[in-house]
Design a protein around this motif. Structure first.
Motif, PDB file in Angstrom:
ATOM      1  N   LEU A   1      12.079  17.049   4.539  1.00  0.00           N
ATOM      2  CA  LEU A   1      11.747  15.660   4.219  1.00  0.00           C
ATOM      3  C   LEU A   1      10.375  15.609   3.541  1.00  0.00           C
ATOM      4  CD1 LEU A   1      12.818  13.829   7.533  1.00  0.00           C
ATOM      5  CD2 LEU A   1      14.156  14.153   5.433  1.00  0.00           C
ATOM      6  N   PHE A   2      10.323  14.854   2.461  1.00  0.00           N
ATOM      7  CA  PHE A   2       9.068  14.664   1.728  1.00  0.00           C
ATOM      8  C   PHE A   2       8.814  13.171   1.594  1.00  0.00           C
ATOM      9  CE2 PHE A   2      10.906  18.652   0.397  1.00  0.00           C
ATOM     10  CZ  PHE A   2       9.821  19.519   0.338  1.00  0.00           C
ATOM     11  N   ILE A   3       7.567  12.839   1.328  1.00  0.00           N
ATOM     12  CA  ILE A   3       7.243  11.426   1.126  1.00  0.00           C
ATOM     13  C   ILE A   3       6.332  11.278  -0.089  1.00  0.00           C
ATOM     14  CG2 ILE A   3       5.240  11.453   2.712  1.00  0.00           C
ATOM     15  CD1 ILE A   3       6.200   8.590   3.590  1.00  0.00           C
ATOM     16  N   LYS A   4       6.635  10.301  -0.929  1.00  0.00           N
ATOM     17  CA  LYS A   4       5.790   9.987  -2.084  1.00  0.00           C
ATOM     18  C   LYS A   4       4.995   8.747  -1.712  1.00  0.00           C
ATOM     19  CE  LYS A   4       4.591  10.180  -6.491  1.00  0.00           C
ATOM     20  NZ  LYS A   4       3.346  10.921  -6.755  1.00  0.00           N
ATOM     21  N   ARG A   5       3.661   8.911  -1.663  1.00  0.00           N
ATOM     22  CA  ARG A   5       2.810   7.901  -1.034  1.00  0.00           C
ATOM     23  C   ARG A   5       2.335   6.821  -2.015  1.00  0.00           C
ATOM     24  NH1 ARG A   5       0.549   9.185   3.904  1.00  0.00           N
ATOM     25  NH2 ARG A   5       0.233   6.921   3.940  1.00  0.00           N
ATOM     26  N   ASP A   6       3.275   6.048  -2.569  1.00  0.00           N
ATOM     27  CA  ASP A   6       2.835   4.940  -3.429  1.00  0.00           C
ATOM     28  C   ASP A   6       2.208   3.810  -2.615  1.00  0.00           C
ATOM     29  OD1 ASP A   6       3.475   6.224  -5.737  1.00  0.00           O
ATOM     30  OD2 ASP A   6       4.972   4.772  -6.422  1.00  0.00           O
ATOM     31  N   ASP A   7       2.334   3.907  -1.281  1.00  0.00           N
ATOM     32  CA  ASP A   7       1.586   2.963  -0.441  1.00  0.00           C
ATOM     33  C   ASP A   7       0.086   3.200  -0.594  1.00  0.00           C
ATOM     34  OD1 ASP A   7       2.206   5.490   0.839  1.00  0.00           O
ATOM     35  OD2 ASP A   7       1.376   4.693   2.705  1.00  0.00           O
ATOM     36  N   LEU A   8      -0.276   4.395  -1.086  1.00  0.00           N
ATOM     37  CA  LEU A   8      -1.705   4.731  -1.232  1.00  0.00           C
ATOM     38  C   LEU A   8      -2.226   4.478  -2.643  1.00  0.00           C
ATOM     39  CD1 LEU A   8      -1.915   8.034   0.860  1.00  0.00           C
ATOM     40  CD2 LEU A   8      -2.362   5.683   1.586  1.00  0.00           C
ATOM     41  N   LEU A   9      -1.427   3.901  -3.511  1.00  0.00           N
ATOM     42  CA  LEU A   9      -1.957   3.541  -4.840  1.00  0.00           C
ATOM     43  C   LEU A   9      -3.189   2.666  -4.616  1.00  0.00           C
ATOM     44  CD1 LEU A   9       1.292   2.824  -6.887  1.00  0.00           C
ATOM     45  CD2 LEU A   9      -0.581   4.295  -7.646  1.00  0.00           C
ATOM     46  N   SER A  10      -4.290   3.082  -5.236  1.00  0.00           N
ATOM     47  CA  SER A  10      -5.569   2.516  -4.793  1.00  0.00           C
ATOM     48  C   SER A  10      -5.926   1.225  -5.520  1.00  0.00           C
ATOM     49  CB  SER A  10      -6.676   3.550  -4.987  1.00  0.00           C
ATOM     50  OG  SER A  10      -6.775   3.850  -6.360  1.00  0.00           O
ATOM     51  N   PHE A  11      -5.002   0.272  -5.538  1.00  0.00           N
ATOM     52  CA  PHE A  11      -5.344  -1.033  -6.085  1.00  0.00           C
ATOM     53  C   PHE A  11      -4.712  -2.114  -5.211  1.00  0.00           C
ATOM     54  CE2 PHE A  11      -4.505  -4.760  -8.731  1.00  0.00           C
ATOM     55  CZ  PHE A  11      -5.794  -5.035  -9.146  1.00  0.00           C
ATOM     56  N   ALA A  12      -5.527  -2.980  -4.669  1.00  0.00           N
ATOM     57  CA  ALA A  12      -5.035  -4.176  -3.974  1.00  0.00           C
ATOM     58  C   ALA A  12      -3.989  -3.874  -2.906  1.00  0.00           C
ATOM     59  CB  ALA A  12      -4.476  -5.185  -4.979  1.00  0.00           C
ATOM     60  N   MET A  13      -4.200  -2.820  -2.162  1.00  0.00           N
ATOM     61  CA  MET A  13      -3.317  -2.375  -1.090  1.00  0.00           C
ATOM     62  C   MET A  13      -2.013  -1.747  -1.586  1.00  0.00           C
ATOM     63  SD  MET A  13      -4.080  -5.047   1.962  1.00  0.00           S
ATOM     64  CE  MET A  13      -3.246  -4.001   3.129  1.00  0.00           C
ATOM     65  N   GLY A  14      -1.989  -1.388  -2.860  1.00  0.00           N
ATOM     66  CA  GLY A  14      -0.971  -0.477  -3.386  1.00  0.00           C
ATOM     67  C   GLY A  14       0.462  -0.965  -3.409  1.00  0.00           C
ATOM     68  N   GLY A  15       1.371   0.005  -3.478  1.00  0.00           N
ATOM     69  CA  GLY A  15       2.802  -0.284  -3.492  1.00  0.00           C
ATOM     70  C   GLY A  15       3.395  -0.213  -4.891  1.00  0.00           C
ATOM     71  N   ASN A  16       4.733  -0.293  -4.920  1.00  0.00           N
ATOM     72  CA  ASN A  16       5.462  -0.077  -6.178  1.00  0.00           C
ATOM     73  C   ASN A  16       5.102  -1.077  -7.271  1.00  0.00           C
ATOM     74  OD1 ASN A  16       6.720  -2.107  -4.674  1.00  0.00           O
ATOM     75  ND2 ASN A  16       8.786  -1.573  -5.324  1.00  0.00           N
ATOM     76  N   LYS A  17       4.641  -2.255  -6.892  1.00  0.00           N
ATOM     77  CA  LYS A  17       4.353  -3.278  -7.906  1.00  0.00           C
ATOM     78  C   LYS A  17       3.193  -2.874  -8.810  1.00  0.00           C
ATOM     79  CE  LYS A  17       7.542  -5.436  -5.869  1.00  0.00           C
ATOM     80  NZ  LYS A  17       8.905  -5.287  -6.354  1.00  0.00           N
ATOM     81  N   VAL A  18       2.322  -2.001  -8.311  1.00  0.00           N
ATOM     82  CA  VAL A  18       1.200  -1.556  -9.143  1.00  0.00           C
ATOM     83  C   VAL A  18       1.746  -0.833 -10.377  1.00  0.00           C
ATOM     84  CG1 VAL A  18      -0.859  -0.102  -9.242  1.00  0.00           C
ATOM     85  CG2 VAL A  18      -0.347  -1.393  -7.160  1.00  0.00           C
ATOM     86  N   ARG A  19       2.715   0.057 -10.167  1.00  0.00           N
ATOM     87  CA  ARG A  19       3.273   0.804 -11.308  1.00  0.00           C
ATOM     88  C   ARG A  19       3.954  -0.140 -12.296  1.00  0.00           C
ATOM     89  NH1 ARG A  19       3.105   6.341 -10.530  1.00  0.00           N
ATOM     90  NH2 ARG A  19       3.092   7.046  -8.374  1.00  0.00           N
ATOM     91  N   LYS A  20       4.724  -1.105 -11.771  1.00  0.00           N
ATOM     92  CA  LYS A  20       5.466  -1.990 -12.668  1.00  0.00           C
ATOM     93  C   LYS A  20       4.527  -2.910 -13.438  1.00  0.00           C
ATOM     94  CE  LYS A  20       9.566  -3.070 -10.210  1.00  0.00           C
ATOM     95  NZ  LYS A  20      10.027  -4.028  -9.218  1.00  0.00           N
ATOM     96  N   LEU A  21       3.455  -3.309 -12.781  1.00  0.00           N
ATOM     97  CA  LEU A  21       2.544  -4.248 -13.447  1.00  0.00           C
ATOM     98  C   LEU A  21       1.686  -3.559 -14.500  1.00  0.00           C
ATOM     99  CD1 LEU A  21       1.597  -6.636 -10.516  1.00  0.00           C
ATOM    100  CD2 LEU A  21       2.757  -7.246 -12.642  1.00  0.00           C
ATOM    101  N   GLN A  22       1.487  -2.264 -14.378  1.00  0.00           N
ATOM    102  CA  GLN A  22       0.620  -1.599 -15.365  1.00  0.00           C
ATOM    103  C   GLN A  22       1.189  -1.712 -16.778  1.00  0.00           C
ATOM    104  OE1 GLN A  22      -2.000   1.594 -13.033  1.00  0.00           O
ATOM    105  NE2 GLN A  22       0.067   2.274 -13.324  1.00  0.00           N
ATOM    106  N   THR A  23       2.512  -1.558 -16.904  1.00  0.00           N
ATOM    107  CA  THR A  23       3.123  -1.725 -18.233  1.00  0.00           C
ATOM    108  C   THR A  23       3.270  -3.210 -18.574  1.00  0.00           C
ATOM    109  OG1 THR A  23       5.171  -1.285 -17.011  1.00  0.00           O
ATOM    110  CG2 THR A  23       4.419   0.431 -18.521  1.00  0.00           C
TER     111      THR A  23
END
Ligand SMILES: Cc1ncc(COP(=O)(O)O)c(C=O)c1O
Length: 325
Positions: A40-62
């Motif tokens: 089992l592996f985990i990809k820690r997008d909860d740790l994206l270092s903007f505004a408490m992170g999460g998948n929305k950071v990636r989507k909003l960048q584009t």
């Protein structure tokens, strides 16, 4: 295909957080789940270092790069009262000097909690509507109102689940390659479809041969499969990929068996795994999305539907503020 990958890589982004996020092994969770457990592996997008992170950071960048290119001075988006997407949009507006209007379904809280508290902290203008169905029309009305005031609104649909938002997520898949992990399955929480479309497209474009299993937080398998399919078709057009090149020829796997009584309502399984992951790994899931997704992953491990030599990657999409709602 190389051209589509290059087009994806070249899409303008507003960098909100540095990448890559950590990709770790969950050895203590594996041990707790016992013999036969796959890696089992985990990809820690909860740790994206903007505004408490999460998948929305990636989507909003584009998405925000498009807002900038359009000369927008105001972002308008929508979600539930405790929307993670609204929270990250509110923060991004603050960071970029843009006004933000959030159309939120739910009643205003006397004492705001969780994401609702953060929306206010980031200075968003919040408009409350009675139901999910009223959100899209209200966003259009808000945009008209802003235009009358000579402002330049940019509308971001629910969850930033547009082809461009999905493209932002697809780019994250390259981080799996650089981490040297080759999953046989990726499991994640799905709701408005952009994350799943991005993961499928990213895997196809970067040559990661894996299943992508979306565990629904609310919508039915049929509804979400249709949404993901449409997003993938539009994303293929955006980056110039063929249907096969964007992953459209593989099955879209959406599982709606872990929703329970509805969106945001914990289930016995989600409560159990939220505690299990916290107590074995010190990792915080959220009750609305990621705990239900992890419940889906662990149910599959326990039923033996993964082989012991599988490599299962849980893509942590964030949402921890929901614990304090
Ligand atoms: C924490 C979290 N995980 C997963 C999702 C699902 O992502 P998507 O809406 O792209 O399907 C969302 C948003 O809806 C979310 O906030």
């Amino acid at each position: 295909m190389a051209t589509a990958m290059a087009t994806l890589r070249a899409l303008p982004m507003v960098p909100l957080a540095p990448h890559p996020t950590p990709l770790d092994r969950l050895r203590r969770l594996e041990a707790a789940l016992g013999p036969g457990c796959p890696s089992l592996f985990i990809k820690r997008d909860d740790l994206l270092s903007f505004a408490m992170g999460g998948n929305k950071v990636r989507k909003l960048q584009t998405t925000l790069a498009a807002a900038r290119a359009a000369g927008a001075d105001t972002l308008v988006t929508c979600g539930g009262l405790q929307s993670n997407h609204c929270r990250v949009t509110a923060a991004a507006g603050a960071a970029l000097g843009l006004k933000v209007v959030l159309v939120v379904n739910g009643a205003e809280q006397a004492r705001p909690t969780g994401n609702a508290l953060l929306d206010r902290l980031f200075g968003a203008d919040i408009r409350y509507v009675a139901s999910r169905d009223a959100r899209a029309a209200t966003m259009l009305r808000v945009a008209e109102e802003l235009e009358v005031q000579r402002r330049r609104p940019f509308l971001i649909p629910l969850g930033a689940s547009t082809p461009l938002g999905a493209a932002g997520f697809a780019r994250g898949v390259e981080e799996i390659l650089t981490a040297g992990v080759s999953p046989t399955a990726i499991v994640h929480a799905t709701s408005s479809g952009g994350t799943q479309a991005g993961l499928i497209a990213g895997c196809a474009l970067f040559g990661v041969k894996t299943r992508v299993i979306g565990i629904s937080a609310d919508e039915s398998t049929d509804a979400l499969t249709t949404i993901v399919h449409r997003l993938l078709s539009d994303l293929a057009a955006l980056v110039g990929a063929s249907a096969a090149g964007i992953g459209l020829e593989q099955d879209i796997e959406v599982d709606d068996q872990f929703v329970g009584d509805g969106y945001g309502i914990p289930t016995p399984a989600s409560t159990e795994v939220l505690e299990l992951v916290a107590r074995t790994e010190g990792i915080v899931l959220d009750p609305v999305y990621t705990a239900k997704a992890m419940a889906g992953l662990i149910a599959r491990v326990r039923s033996g539907s993964f082989a012991p030599d599988d490599r299962v990657l849980f893509w942590h999409t964030g949402g921890q503020a929901g614990l304090f709602a």
